[in-house]
Enzyme design. Sequence first.
Site, short mmCIF file in Angstrom:
data_model
loop_
_atom_site.label_atom_id
_atom_site.label_comp_id
_atom_site.label_asym_id
_atom_site.label_seq_id
_atom_site.Cartn_x
_atom_site.Cartn_y
_atom_site.Cartn_z
N ASP A 8 5.06 -8.93 53.87
CA ASP A 8 5.93 -10.02 53.40
C ASP A 8 7.44 -9.77 53.55
OD1 ASP A 8 3.40 -10.71 52.55
OD2 ASP A 8 3.96 -11.16 50.49
N ASP A 46 3.48 -14.27 53.10
CA ASP A 46 3.20 -15.21 52.03
C ASP A 46 3.34 -16.59 52.70
OD1 ASP A 46 2.51 -14.80 49.37
OD2 ASP A 46 4.51 -15.21 48.61
N HIS A 48 2.58 -20.32 51.57
CA HIS A 48 2.10 -21.22 50.53
C HIS A 48 2.17 -22.70 50.92
CE1 HIS A 48 1.85 -17.89 47.81
NE2 HIS A 48 3.15 -17.66 47.78
N HIS A 61 8.79 -20.61 47.04
CA HIS A 61 9.16 -19.64 48.08
C HIS A 61 8.10 -19.64 49.18
CE1 HIS A 61 6.38 -17.54 45.41
NE2 HIS A 61 6.00 -16.87 46.48
N LYS A 86 -1.43 -15.31 53.73
CA LYS A 86 -2.08 -15.26 52.42
C LYS A 86 -1.39 -16.21 51.43
CE LYS A 86 0.71 -11.35 51.00
NZ LYS A 86 1.45 -12.06 49.96
N CYS A 127 3.06 -7.69 45.84
CA CYS A 127 2.18 -7.74 47.02
C CYS A 127 1.94 -6.37 47.64
CB CYS A 127 2.75 -8.73 48.03
SG CYS A 127 2.71 -10.43 47.35
ZN LIG Z 1 4.07 -16.06 46.76
#
Ligand SMILES: [Zn+2]
Length: 180
Positions: A8, A46, A48, A61, A86, A127
């Site tokens: 990340d 990351d 999302h 974020h 993820k 993470c």
């Molecule tokens: Zn996140």
Amino acid sequence: MKGLLVVDVQNDFCPGGSLAVPEGDKIVPVINGLMDKFPVVVASKDWHPKQTVHFQKWPVHCVHNSRGADFHPGIQSTKIEQVFLKGTGNKDDGYSAFEATNLDLKDYLKKKGVTELYVTGLATDYCVRASALDAAKIFQTFVVTDAIAAVNVKPGDDKRALEDMERAGVKTVLSTDIQK
Ligand SMILES: [Zn+2]
């Protein structure tokens, strides 16, 4: 076989980003310096959706396909052979790279013959911690202590995260002690 996992290192987790890790960008040159020492280099992102329960806990974020979700521009991303996404659902946090949904990280690393996994990236107390704890169930796992940085919502979270990892059998190592 040694594998390098870069967790990340994305704009939103670096200074100027929406969930910036203090000095999160300081690890970028350290990670770049490690890449040539590893036959297998992978990264997680990351990634999302715009709406997710995760954003009830955290500022918005790393929304997929946004600038904040891009790698920090200093990272030598051409040396990353595969990216694992993820946190892609709207009900999960996706802290661990092993929760990636586009590909199975464990299977990928095993097929590549990886037996030792070196974990770097952001953030130590979320993470990186979750990824290293999952990795330790499968691989001999190291966390590169000068190639990670912590959020430290509470002071000392970074230290506690490292203790959790060590208790799970993760070894700590400095980037300068890693041989090719
Ligand atoms: Zn996140």
